[in-house]
Write a protein that holds these residues in place. Structure first.
Motif, PDB file in Angstrom:
ATOM      1  N   LYS A  66      49.819  39.597  42.545  1.00 21.17           N
ATOM      2  CA  LYS A  66      50.324  40.881  43.040  1.00 21.17           C
ATOM      3  C   LYS A  66      51.197  41.611  42.018  1.00 21.17           C
ATOM      4  O   LYS A  66      50.985  42.804  41.787  1.00 21.17           O
ATOM      5  CB  LYS A  66      51.065  40.689  44.359  1.00 21.17           C
ATOM      6  CG  LYS A  66      51.480  42.010  44.967  1.00 21.17           C
ATOM      7  CD  LYS A  66      52.115  41.853  46.323  1.00 21.17           C
ATOM      8  CE  LYS A  66      52.502  43.201  46.872  1.00 21.17           C
ATOM      9  NZ  LYS A  66      53.093  43.114  48.187  1.00 21.17           N
ATOM     10  N   ALA A  79      41.756  37.448  42.698  1.00 23.05           N
ATOM     11  CA  ALA A  79      42.663  37.003  43.763  1.00 23.05           C
ATOM     12  C   ALA A  79      41.899  36.804  45.061  1.00 23.05           C
ATOM     13  O   ALA A  79      42.100  35.811  45.769  1.00 23.05           O
ATOM     14  CB  ALA A  79      43.790  38.019  43.957  1.00 23.05           C
ATOM     15  N   PRO A  82      49.047  31.703  42.763  1.00 24.45           N
ATOM     16  CA  PRO A  82      48.649  32.852  43.570  1.00 24.45           C
ATOM     17  C   PRO A  82      49.725  33.932  43.676  1.00 24.45           C
ATOM     18  O   PRO A  82      49.412  35.091  43.921  1.00 24.45           O
ATOM     19  CB  PRO A  82      48.337  32.246  44.937  1.00 24.45           C
ATOM     20  CG  PRO A  82      49.088  30.959  44.973  1.00 24.45           C
ATOM     21  CD  PRO A  82      49.174  30.480  43.552  1.00 24.45           C
ATOM     22  N   ASP A 104      42.943  34.743  48.468  1.00 25.31           N
ATOM     23  CA  ASP A 104      44.092  35.558  48.836  1.00 25.31           C
ATOM     24  C   ASP A 104      43.551  36.576  49.840  1.00 25.31           C
ATOM     25  O   ASP A 104      42.856  37.522  49.461  1.00 25.31           O
ATOM     26  CB  ASP A 104      44.671  36.249  47.600  1.00 25.31           C
ATOM     27  CG  ASP A 104      45.852  37.152  47.917  1.00 25.31           C
ATOM     28  OD1 ASP A 104      45.881  37.752  49.019  1.00 25.31           O
ATOM     29  OD2 ASP A 104      46.731  37.282  47.052  1.00 25.31           O
TER      30      ASP A 104
END
Length: 134
Positions: free
Chosen positions: A23, A50, A19, A55
């Protein structure tokens, strides 16, 4: 400065379920370092992946993107990509982020319930989410 190599590494990590890799890969797309003309679509797909992987920050960002039909760089205030708005999906992703504990999403969800955006007007739900705010 080796953006394509960094992107390949981050993509491999994303594919493996890391995860933390979403970004930086998203940022490479949004800053125009990779992706060419398709960068906005690829960034949007990555953001959705995501969010679907729970997320909650990505869920909240995706909610805003679906609400306004654009991604705005918070640092510069510039619109960097445009998408098709969708009130129902905006509500769905913001609700998921709020239920996951994202405080910003809780405020936004209360506003959605007050306005009836992506759902019917529901003052009880709006009040519920407002009381959860810090």
């Amino acid at each position: 400065g080796r953006y394509s190599q960094a992107a390949a590494i981050y993509q491999r990590l994303v594919d493996q379920g890391d995860p933390a890799a979403y970004k930086p890969l998203f940022t490479l797309y949004m800053n125009g370092h990779i992706g060419g003309e398709a960068r906005c679509r690829k960034a949007f797909d990555l953001l959705r992946a995501a969010a679907d992987a729970d997320d909650y920050r990505a869920c909240n960002v995706l909610g805003y993107v679906y609400e306004y039909g654009e991604y705005i760089n918070r640092e510069t205030g510039q619109v960097t990509c445009q998408y098709e708005p969708n009130a129902g999906l905006a509500f769905q992703y913001v609700q998921k982020a709020a239920m996951g504990g994202n405080m910003e999403a809780m405020r936004q969800l209360a506003t959605y319930y007050e306005r009836g955006f992506g759902t019917g007007v529901d003052e009880q739900q709006a009040a519920y989410w407002r009381q959860k705010e810090p």
